[in-house]
Design a protein around this motif. Structure first.
Motif, PDB file in Angstrom:
ATOM      1  N   SER A 199       0.825  -1.212   0.000  1.00  0.00           N
ATOM      2  CA  SER A 199       0.000   0.000   0.000  1.00  0.00           C
ATOM      3  C   SER A 199       0.861   1.265   0.000  1.00  0.00           C
ATOM      4  N   ILE A 200       2.122   1.154   0.415  1.00  0.00           N
ATOM      5  CA  ILE A 200       3.011   2.316   0.377  1.00  0.00           C
ATOM      6  C   ILE A 200       3.159   2.822  -1.050  1.00  0.00           C
ATOM      7  N   ALA A 201       3.326   1.883  -1.975  1.00  0.00           N
ATOM      8  CA  ALA A 201       3.540   2.266  -3.375  1.00  0.00           C
ATOM      9  C   ALA A 201       2.341   3.011  -3.957  1.00  0.00           C
ATOM     10  N   ASN A 202       1.175   2.868  -3.342  1.00  0.00           N
ATOM     11  CA  ASN A 202      -0.030   3.542  -3.834  1.00  0.00           C
ATOM     12  C   ASN A 202      -0.167   4.969  -3.327  1.00  0.00           C
ATOM     13  N   ASP A 203       0.713   5.361  -2.406  1.00  0.00           N
ATOM     14  CA  ASP A 203       0.667   6.722  -1.877  1.00  0.00           C
ATOM     15  C   ASP A 203       1.336   7.655  -2.887  1.00  0.00           C
ATOM     16  N   PRO A 204       0.612   8.647  -3.386  1.00  0.00           N
ATOM     17  CA  PRO A 204       1.186   9.549  -4.407  1.00  0.00           C
ATOM     18  C   PRO A 204       2.399  10.335  -3.908  1.00  0.00           C
ATOM     19  N   ASN A 205       2.569  10.424  -2.601  1.00  0.00           N
ATOM     20  CA  ASN A 205       3.706  11.162  -2.038  1.00  0.00           C
ATOM     21  C   ASN A 205       4.957  10.298  -1.881  1.00  0.00           C
ATOM     22  N   TYR A 206       4.824   9.004  -2.176  1.00  0.00           N
ATOM     23  CA  TYR A 206       5.963   8.098  -1.991  1.00  0.00           C
ATOM     24  C   TYR A 206       6.898   8.157  -3.193  1.00  0.00           C
ATOM     25  N   ASP A 207       8.166   8.470  -2.930  1.00  0.00           N
ATOM     26  CA  ASP A 207       9.195   8.493  -3.970  1.00  0.00           C
ATOM     27  C   ASP A 207      10.230   7.420  -3.616  1.00  0.00           C
ATOM     28  N   PRO A 208      10.266   6.310  -4.361  1.00  0.00           N
ATOM     29  CA  PRO A 208      11.201   5.234  -4.012  1.00  0.00           C
ATOM     30  C   PRO A 208      12.667   5.666  -4.030  1.00  0.00           C
ATOM     31  N   LYS A 209      12.971   6.752  -4.745  1.00  0.00           N
ATOM     32  CA  LYS A 209      14.357   7.228  -4.789  1.00  0.00           C
ATOM     33  C   LYS A 209      14.735   8.011  -3.542  1.00  0.00           C
ATOM     34  N   ARG A 210      13.731   8.432  -2.792  1.00  0.00           N
ATOM     35  CA  ARG A 210      13.976   9.141  -1.519  1.00  0.00           C
ATOM     36  C   ARG A 210      12.993   8.620  -0.477  1.00  0.00           C
ATOM     37  N   SER A 211      12.951   7.317  -0.332  1.00  0.00           N
ATOM     38  CA  SER A 211      11.949   6.678   0.518  1.00  0.00           C
ATOM     39  C   SER A 211      12.082   7.058   1.987  1.00  0.00           C
ATOM     40  N   TRP A 212      13.259   7.474   2.409  1.00  0.00           N
ATOM     41  CA  TRP A 212      13.483   7.795   3.823  1.00  0.00           C
ATOM     42  C   TRP A 212      12.778   9.079   4.262  1.00  0.00           C
ATOM     43  N   VAL A 213      12.359   9.918   3.306  1.00  0.00           N
ATOM     44  CA  VAL A 213      11.655  11.146   3.689  1.00  0.00           C
ATOM     45  C   VAL A 213      10.141  10.957   3.688  1.00  0.00           C
ATOM     46  N   TRP A 214       9.671   9.840   3.109  1.00  0.00           N
ATOM     47  CA  TRP A 214       8.233   9.596   3.045  1.00  0.00           C
ATOM     48  C   TRP A 214       7.670   9.319   4.434  1.00  0.00           C
ATOM     49  N   ARG A 215       6.503   9.898   4.692  1.00  0.00           N
ATOM     50  CA  ARG A 215       5.829   9.711   5.979  1.00  0.00           C
ATOM     51  C   ARG A 215       4.385   9.307   5.725  1.00  0.00           C
ATOM     52  N   ALA A 216       3.971   8.195   6.317  1.00  0.00           N
ATOM     53  CA  ALA A 216       2.568   7.794   6.207  1.00  0.00           C
ATOM     54  C   ALA A 216       1.702   8.832   6.913  1.00  0.00           C
ATOM     55  N   PRO A 217       0.455   9.009   6.479  1.00  0.00           N
ATOM     56  CA  PRO A 217      -0.436   9.929   7.179  1.00  0.00           C
ATOM     57  C   PRO A 217      -0.501   9.586   8.671  1.00  0.00           C
ATOM     58  N   ASN A 218      -0.234  10.573   9.506  1.00  0.00           N
ATOM     59  CA  ASN A 218      -0.228  10.414  10.962  1.00  0.00           C
ATOM     60  C   ASN A 218       0.841   9.423  11.445  1.00  0.00           C
ATOM     61  N   GLY A 219       1.896   9.223  10.647  1.00  0.00           N
ATOM     62  CA  GLY A 219       2.971   8.314  11.018  1.00  0.00           C
ATOM     63  C   GLY A 219       4.318   9.010  11.067  1.00  0.00           C
ATOM     64  N   GLU A 220       5.367   8.217  10.944  1.00  0.00           N
ATOM     65  CA  GLU A 220       6.737   8.725  10.981  1.00  0.00           C
ATOM     66  C   GLU A 220       7.444   8.419   9.668  1.00  0.00           C
ATOM     67  N   SER A 221       8.475   9.182   9.382  1.00  0.00           N
ATOM     68  CA  SER A 221       9.387   8.860   8.289  1.00  0.00           C
ATOM     69  C   SER A 221      10.610   8.161   8.874  1.00  0.00           C
ATOM     70  N   HIS A 222      11.435   7.593   7.998  1.00  0.00           N
ATOM     71  CA  HIS A 222      12.687   7.015   8.485  1.00  0.00           C
ATOM     72  C   HIS A 222      13.587   8.100   9.093  1.00  0.00           C
ATOM     73  N   GLU A 223      13.496   9.312   8.560  1.00  0.00           N
ATOM     74  CA  GLU A 223      14.268  10.416   9.147  1.00  0.00           C
ATOM     75  C   GLU A 223      13.799  10.716  10.568  1.00  0.00           C
ATOM     76  N   ASP A 224      12.490  10.615  10.807  1.00  0.00           N
ATOM     77  CA  ASP A 224      11.967  10.802  12.163  1.00  0.00           C
ATOM     78  C   ASP A 224      12.527   9.727  13.101  1.00  0.00           C
ATOM     79  N   VAL A 225      12.559   8.496  12.605  1.00  0.00           N
ATOM     80  CA  VAL A 225      13.099   7.392  13.412  1.00  0.00           C
ATOM     81  C   VAL A 225      14.555   7.655  13.752  1.00  0.00           C
ATOM     82  N   LEU A 226      15.316   8.115  12.766  1.00  0.00           N
ATOM     83  CA  LEU A 226      16.735   8.412  12.999  1.00  0.00           C
ATOM     84  C   LEU A 226      16.910   9.433  14.115  1.00  0.00           C
ATOM     85  N   LYS A 227      16.073  10.461  14.133  1.00  0.00           N
ATOM     86  CA  LYS A 227      16.208  11.518  15.137  1.00  0.00           C
ATOM     87  C   LYS A 227      16.007  10.998  16.552  1.00  0.00           C
ATOM     88  N   ARG A 228      15.127  10.007  16.737  1.00  0.00           N
ATOM     89  CA  ARG A 228      14.914   9.508  18.099  1.00  0.00           C
ATOM     90  C   ARG A 228      15.855   8.362  18.459  1.00  0.00           C
TER      91      ARG A 228
END
Length: 200
Positions: free
Chosen positions: A96-125
């Motif tokens: 279902s991630i691939a169906n999100d229009p905001n998802y860019d596989p070339k920069r997947s670490w910046v993608w954030r699910a609605p009301n969720g976290e990005s990989h960058e958010d995870v890195l910060k904590r």
């Protein structure tokens, strides 16, 4: 020189059906328990850790307990090592991630699910806690049991790059040596083929 022995949890109930978990209390499967025991044996053959630190999510707690029991060492829990929140995608199929229009596989670490976290958010904590563990256990070997998204963030933290950040399969093992506050390049000990998704 110290070592952080990073282990992804064993197969979870969500992994088995390829859906993002809806709760931190999703457990590991029978296969996941076997994977955890096999990981413990691999660790025992190569390392002499003094402690397991596991994410507070059930799938990591269970995996960590199996490893700690097999190695005869104590276990502690760290809430900041929990998996990335997928927000509104909880319970949805992995693809279902691939169906999100905001998802860019070339920069997947910046993608954030609605009301969720990005990989960058995870890195910060995760990064400050990982650094604190490395500083506290300067010359010791520590097992850290966490999640695919956490391990991807850790890889980025210690290498300084998201490109080709390794996401291990269930109970994949990555070892990071550290000395004087500096990390060496992560070494994949088990689980060479990156997972196609983090999936918790």
């Amino acid at each position: 020189m110290g070592k952080l022995i990073m282990v992804r949890h064993g197969e979870s109930e969500g992994n088995a059906i390829r859906r993002f978990t809806t709760s931190g209390e999703a457990k590991i499967t029978d296969l996941g328990r076997r994977q955890a025991l096999e990981a413990a044996v691999r660790i025992k053959l190569k390392f002499k850790p003094i402690l397991v630190i596991a994410s507070t999510f059930a799938r990591a707690r269970e995996t960590g307990l199996i490893i700690a029991s097999e190695l005869g060492i104590p276990i502690e829990y760290e809430e900041q090592f929990r998996e990335m929140s997928l927000g509104d995608l909880a319970g949805k199929p992995y693809d279902s991630i691939a169906n999100d229009p905001n998802y860019d596989p070339k920069r997947s670490w910046v993608w954030r699910a609605p009301n969720g976290e990005s990989h960058e958010d995870v890195l910060k904590r995760v990064a400050p806690v990982l650094d604190a563990v490395a500083k506290k256990y300067l010359d010791d070997e520590i097992v850290v049991v966490s999640h695919g998204g956490v391990m991807r963030a850790v890889w980025s933290h210690v290498t300084g790059s998201w490109e080709n950040a390794h996401v291990p399969p269930n109970c994949g093992i990555v070892v990071i040596e550290h000395h004087g506050g500096r990390y060496s390049k992560p070494e994949v000990i088990f689980g060479e083929t990156p997972a196609s998704e983090t999936g918790g």
